[in-house]
Design an enzyme around this catalytic site. Sequence first.
Site, PDB file in Angstrom:
ATOM      1  N   HIS A  17     -12.516  17.526  22.506  1.00 22.53           N
ATOM      2  CA  HIS A  17     -13.507  16.457  21.680  1.00 22.53           C
ATOM      3  C   HIS A  17     -14.959  16.457  22.361  1.00 22.53           C
ATOM      4  O   HIS A  17     -16.201  16.019  21.706  1.00 22.53           O
ATOM      5  CB  HIS A  17     -13.157  15.146  22.153  1.00 22.53           C
ATOM      6  N   LYS A  41      -1.554   1.935  15.544  1.00 22.08           N
ATOM      7  CA  LYS A  41      -1.100   2.888  16.280  1.00 22.08           C
ATOM      8  C   LYS A  41      -0.524   2.943  17.983  1.00 22.08           C
ATOM      9  O   LYS A  41      -1.680   1.482  18.967  1.00 22.08           O
ATOM     10  CB  LYS A  41      -2.588   4.066  15.901  1.00 22.08           C
ATOM     11  N   SER A 128      -5.076  15.712  20.938  1.00 21.80           N
ATOM     12  CA  SER A 128      -4.608  14.896  21.347  1.00 21.80           C
ATOM     13  C   SER A 128      -3.009  14.539  21.579  1.00 21.80           C
ATOM     14  O   SER A 128      -2.367  14.215  22.602  1.00 21.80           O
ATOM     15  CB  SER A 128      -5.632  13.635  21.044  1.00 21.80           C
TER      16      SER A 128
END
Length: 161
Positions: A17, A41, A128
């Site tokens: 990122h 989520k 991630s």
Amino acid sequence: MSKAIYPGSFDPVTFGHQDIIERSSAVFDELIVGVLNNSTKNSLFSVDERVSMLKELTKNFKNVTVDSFDGLLVDYMKESGATIIVRGLRAVTDFEYELQIAQTNHVEYPKAETIFFTTNLKFSYLSSSVVREFAAYGGDISKFVPKQFVDRVYEKFNIKK
Ligand code: ADP
């Protein structure tokens, strides 16, 4: 003036990122890093924690701001005046989903253009979810996550290093 948004979960933010933020902030006049507040989520970090990590990470970038949004990305874009969506492409596996989302966003909001940055080869394997999985088992995540956030990730799994 080109105003772009880089949307994502950033749960947690990784070197992948960071690389996209650095490169896209050099291309566009303004960049908003937009943390998606996705209540469906199950996230490791709260939205506020993710926003604050990204603010720390980007504090020296004059043209980068960090914000969170919920609901549709295109609605947030209309509100914020951003017309460019920045996404990263790691591998062909990202492509199909990203293409579909980009086309849908364009239909919903014709001013929205998605621009893809190809991943830096050094980070093409990095996500991630892999970081979360490694950290959960006490794996070394210092090669994946900026130094100042490493302990914060372990803390979420009650791991002391
Ligand atoms: P999302 O839930 O939107 O996929 P992520 O935080 O996983 O959120 O990713 C946000 C964006 O960053 C996506 O465009 C993704 O492809 C990109 N990205 C994630 N990891 C990397 C990486 N290692 N290299 C380049 N781009 C990446």
